[in-house]
Design an enzyme around this catalytic site. Structure first.
Site, PDB file in Angstrom:
ATOM      1  N   GLN A 272       7.880 107.430 -15.682  1.00  0.00           N
ATOM      2  CA  GLN A 272       8.575 108.170 -16.724  1.00  0.00           C
ATOM      3  C   GLN A 272       8.035 109.591 -16.822  1.00  0.00           C
ATOM      4  O   GLN A 272       6.839 109.796 -17.023  1.00  0.00           O
ATOM      5  CB  GLN A 272       8.373 107.466 -18.056  1.00  0.00           C
ATOM      6  CG  GLN A 272       9.049 108.195 -19.203  1.00  0.00           C
ATOM      7  CD  GLN A 272       9.079 107.331 -20.447  1.00  0.00           C
ATOM      8  OE1 GLN A 272       8.100 107.236 -21.173  1.00  0.00           O
ATOM      9  NE2 GLN A 272      10.193 106.695 -20.687  1.00  0.00           N
ATOM     10  N   GLU A 295       7.079 112.825 -28.820  1.00  0.00           N
ATOM     11  CA  GLU A 295       8.504 112.664 -29.039  1.00  0.00           C
ATOM     12  C   GLU A 295       8.854 112.758 -30.521  1.00  0.00           C
ATOM     13  O   GLU A 295       9.967 113.099 -30.901  1.00  0.00           O
ATOM     14  CB  GLU A 295       8.933 111.294 -28.492  1.00  0.00           C
ATOM     15  CG  GLU A 295      10.392 110.976 -28.736  1.00  0.00           C
ATOM     16  CD  GLU A 295      10.933 109.961 -27.743  1.00  0.00           C
ATOM     17  OE1 GLU A 295      10.369 109.847 -26.652  1.00  0.00           O
ATOM     18  OE2 GLU A 295      11.915 109.298 -28.065  1.00  0.00           O
TER      19      GLU A 295
END
Lengths: 621, 296
Positions: A272, A295
């Site tokens: 990722q 995030e």
């Protein structure tokens, strides 16, 4: 001294050493092993050895201790300082504090959708079903989760999730959870040994007997004898040059040790790339490059702009905007940069300055403070970001009802494993995985075996451990001209260029050729005589990393489609025939790549998948 | 004896050009650096190029190495850059002058708590202390020592065992109020209470406070600010069960507990996470008094 990277050699080391040394580690061809005095290593016997002291290892040991089973947890770093502390934004559980219609089956469906249906459904359902209880348990053990006005655990949006499901402690969730687990482990008086690095599992390919290790503080070797060994040693995202891990963590120890011990690896091609890694200003230390901007900044409303000031996610994902899946956002940023709309440093802007300062201090305290210390005011200006290697979905293939690998008595848990996340991972699911599966592995070992003692060590296994100690001594005395740290840096650039966000067949093949060159140079490594120094540690890491790099390049070349985090410019579409996992199996002294189709979800989860839940970004506005 | 550089191995191999795209410039710089491989030379050049340089004076001690058993100070010249921390300066010295220079560090962002040091006479975290913030950093020498009142293992590394023991002595774990059998129930905690304990949860176990405390220096059994703060973190949490809270108050009330604190605020001043340690100790004193009155 010249060193041989015993890579895919036909040398039958297994006959004399118990282990088949297929590829990992840098092995001396010229050693004075015969002159070494035997028996000058420490020997530790323990029923269960847990390698790795992050959340996964700690939770496993807690489960064992609650059943009265003794274990020893060992970690590469100091007390309480595992990579878990860097997990910032949160941990997912379908508690439904704010969105009562949420349910574990929808959590499972979101996870499988994000994993592009390559996840192991058993793994996903095991984690999502257990999570509400794991959160209540952490709550009961004292984790200071953020609260709603009526005192229940607050939950926030995270990318690609249908409901507010992510529990958090500001943006220091991992740190708070590990602190809680360490407290619980202390209460149960679980022994922990810090600054110990495992270099080899003692295995004959069928069964594991313990581990060979060294003490990083004074350099002496340690032979751990154990009836059961749990690998909870993290992933391998630090292999890429731009990465969000520390330099010396997530270096592939877990998967490389397991592969060499005879376990299979799965999904290694899926890494990722987190969309928002820091881009170091010229005046900052280079180390800031790639460090994560959580995030949660986007979850709390942060917006992405290109150098032209355009909010470009409107073009890529008008419904989910900045909170679309990580792979989508990372590729969108890369596409903007490639199209010449990036900043001078090859990034884009992340802006949350429309939020109040007090809001930022409360909800994103760590980010706020970090940027403040670097002279950037999040409440007033945007920050420059670019994608960074963040998490490896691939790893050791395990049975998720027990944590068993293909090697008897060897278990794996946490980022070291593959299966929960499939082709891409939802934010907030990695912390979830550690505590949900740690308990399952610990419970399984305790109830199925109840190990109280350690079996005696077969002579051939002891000989293998002593051979490993000789190798370490010779490695410490290596005096070639190649610096392990520089080789690691070059390996990082190699993977970034050949197995990065955008990949293609010819480039992957070139990457393998370049890797062979690096391996050759690793024969001439110089360590300058100290077991306790960084060069020695890097030389040990380098062995693990070279192993994983080869598997990455091979599996990425094998998957001739684009899916989740794996994007091939020569095969840009998802291919329905490729709903298969690539499995890496040791075959004698070589590796064999094969494919396997994942299982099917339960009816309840299938129903949730069919309902087609998804995040509507405009809820947030 | 200071800034002495061992001869480095200069053997080198031809590096095959690895195909690269956007990071080729950085790679090229690295290769050039690798080919020089003379770090002292590199340091000399960087010092020449630097607008400003600093001088750090570092405590050295190694009981196991001949010639280093006697504590001494080594001085290193380091080029200064904007944003440089004490830890950056130490790393520069280690990487360019003396690879045996030993100090703990890990995360470099004030989370792991491993690099608490004694800099110019004050406890602080190396990674969080800006060189520019030290008074007169360009004109005088920056003095870097291990944490006082702890046993030195090697150079700047101290033995943390006693500190950890004190932390454990307050039983830093939680028993929520009685749970229904076998059931896990979410505990309620109102925002105000969470706010109350919030600062206390920020402790990173660096040991700066304990090292700064005069009382702890004279009384080895004193629990110390970090451990008492840990007790505060649980005792003040409304989720904590009554029995456990009682037990905890008994621990902090004993002879070497809260009453030893003479509110000098030195711990509060050095805490790198800005935890109001002295306040927390005072509050626990009040709590202990209240608690004793209750039994009337």
């Amino acid at each position: 001294m010249v060193f041989d990277v015993a890579y895919l050699t036909a040398e039958p080391l297994g006959k004399t050493r118990g282990n088949l040394r297929i590829m990992t580690t840098i092995t001396p061809v010229e050693t004075d092993a015969s002159e070494r005095e035997r028996g000058d290593y420490e020997e530790v016997a323990v029923p269960v050895l847990v390698i790795g002291a992050g959340a996964a290892g700690a939770r496993t040991a807690i489960a064992l201790a609650e059943h009265g089973i003794d274990s020893l947890v060992i970690g590469k770093r100091d007390h309480g300082d595992a990579h878990t502390v860097w997990a910032a934004g949160g941990i997912n559980a379908a508690l439904g504090s704010l969105d009562p219609e949420d349910d574990w089956a929808i959590h499972a469906a979101d996870t499988i959708d994000e994993g592009h249906h390559l996840n192991d459904p058993t793994a996903v359902e095991t984690v999502t079903r257990a999570m509400p209880d794991r959160i209540r348990e952490l709550d009961a053990w004292g984790t200071e989760f953020a609260r709603t006005p009526d005192g229940t655990i607050d939950q926030r949006y995270f990318g690609a999730q249908s409901f507010r499901r992510t529990c958090f402690v500001g943006d220091r969730t991992g740190e708070a959870i590990l602190d809680t687990l360490v407290g619980r482990a202390q209460e149960l008086e679980i022994p922990y040994r810090e600054n110990v690095m495992v270099t080899e599992l003692l295995s004959d390919g069928e069964r594991v007997y313990g581990a060979a290790a060294y003490d990083m503080e004074d350099g002496h070797e340690i032979l751990f004898r154990a009836s059961h060994v749990v690998l909870a040693a993290g992933g391998f995202s630090a292999l890429w040059s731009r990465h969000s891990s520390r330099e010396d963590e997530n270096t592939g120890d877990g998967p490389a040790l397991a592969l060499e011990a005879g376990a299979d690896l799965l999904d290694v091609e899926f890494v990722q790339f987190h969309p928002t890694g820091m881009v170091a200003d010229d005046e900052w230390d280079d180390d800031w490059n790639g460090r994560l901007v959580t995030e949660a900044v986007r979850g709390e409303g942060g917006r992405l702009y290109n150098a032209d000031g355009e909010r470009f996610m409107e073009r890529y994902s008008p419904d989910q905007m900045e909170l679309d899946a990580r792979d989508v956002v990372a590729r969108a940023i890369q596409a903007e940069v490639d199209a010449g709309r990036g900043t001078d440093n090859g990034g884009v802007y992340l802006d949350i300055s429309h939020r109040d300062r007090s809001f930022l201090k409360e909800r994103l305290p760590r980010m706020y403070e970090r940027f403040q210390s670097l002279g950037v005011d999040l409440a007033a200006e945007p920050v420059e970001i670019a994608p960074t290697a963040h998490y490896t979905m691939g790893g050791v293939d395990v049975d998720f009802t027990t944590g068993e690998t293909g090697v008897d008595r060897l278990y794996a848990v946490g980022e070291t494993t593959a299966g929960v996340h499939g082709a891409n991972r939802l934010g907030g699911n990695s912390l979830a995985e550690t505590v949900a599966l740690g308990k399952i592995v610990g419970d399984h070992i305790a109830t199925a075996y109840a190990p109280q003692r350690t079996d005696p060590l077969p002579e051939r296994i002891r000989a293998a451990a002593e051979h490993e100690f000789d190798r370490l001594a010779a490695l410490a005395a290596a005096d070639g001209g190649e610096s392990p740290q520089e080789l690691i840096e070059e390996l990082g650039e190699l993977l970034w260029d050949h197995a990065g966000i955008r990949r293609d067949g010819p480039s992957l093949a070139d990457g393998r050729a370049a890797l062979a060159d690096l391996r050759e140079r690793a024969r001439h490594v110089g360590v300058a005589g100290d077991h306790t120094g960084r060069p020695f540690e890097f030389a040990v890491d380098l062995g693990f990393m070279l192993t994983l790099a080869d598997v990455i390049l091979r599996t990425a070349a094998r998957r001739t489609e684009s899916r989740g985090a794996h994007y091939r410019t020569d095969y840009p579409e998802r291919d329905p025939d490729w709903r298969r996992n690539v499995l890496v199996t040791r075959d004698g002294e070589d590796l064999r790549l094969s494919t396997r189709t994942p299982g099917t979800p339960s009816e309840r989860v299938q129903r949730a998948l069919d309902e087609g839940y998804e995040l509507d970004y405009h809820h947030l506005e | 004896m200071s800034t002495e550089v061992k001869e480095k191995e200069t053997e080198q191999t031809e590096t095959e050009s690895v195909e690269s795209s956007h990071q080729s410039r950085r790679m090229e710089q690295k290769r050039q650096r690798a080919s020089q491989r003379d770090l002292e030379e590199e340091a000399r050049e960087e010092i020449d190029d630097a607008d400003e340089t600093i001088e750090i004076k570092v405590f050295r001690f190694d009981p196991e190495v001949a010639g280093k058993e006697e504590p001494r100070f080594d001085t290193f010249h380091v080029p200064f850059f904007k944003g440089m921390t004490v830890l950056d300066a130490l790393i520069y010295a280690r990487d360019h002058y003396d690879s045996s220079l030993t100090f703990r560090h890990s995360c470099r962002q004030a989370i792991c708590g491993s690099d608490a040091l004694f800099v110019n006479g004050t406890q602080c975290l190396g990674c969080k202390t800006q060189i520019a913030d030290l008074e007169g950093h360009l004109n005088s020498t920056i003095r870097i020592e291990p944490l006082p009142h702890q046993e030195v293992v090697k150079d700047l590394v101290v033995d943390m065992e006693h500190f950890y023991d004190q932390m454990e002595a307050v039983e830093p774990f939680f028993d929520a109020d009685e749970l229904p059998d076998g059931e896990l129930e979410e505990q309620r905690q109102d925002r105000e209470n969470r706010e109350k304990i919030k600062m206390s949860t920020r402790c990173i176990w660096c040991g700066a406070c304990m090292s700064s405390c005069n009382i702890a220096a004279g009384d080895n059994e004193y629990l110390g600010p970090a451990a008492i703060n840990k007790a505060y973190r649980f005792a003040m949490d409304e989720r904590e069960g009554e029995n456990r809270k009682q037990q905890r108050l008994n621990i902090i009330e004993q002879e070497h507990g809260v009453w030893r604190c003479q509110t000098q605020f030195s711990c509060t001043e050095v805490c790198p996470k800005d935890i109001p340690l002295t306040e927390h100790i005072q509050e626990l004193k009040r709590e202990a008094v209240k608690n004793n009155l209750k039994f009337w």
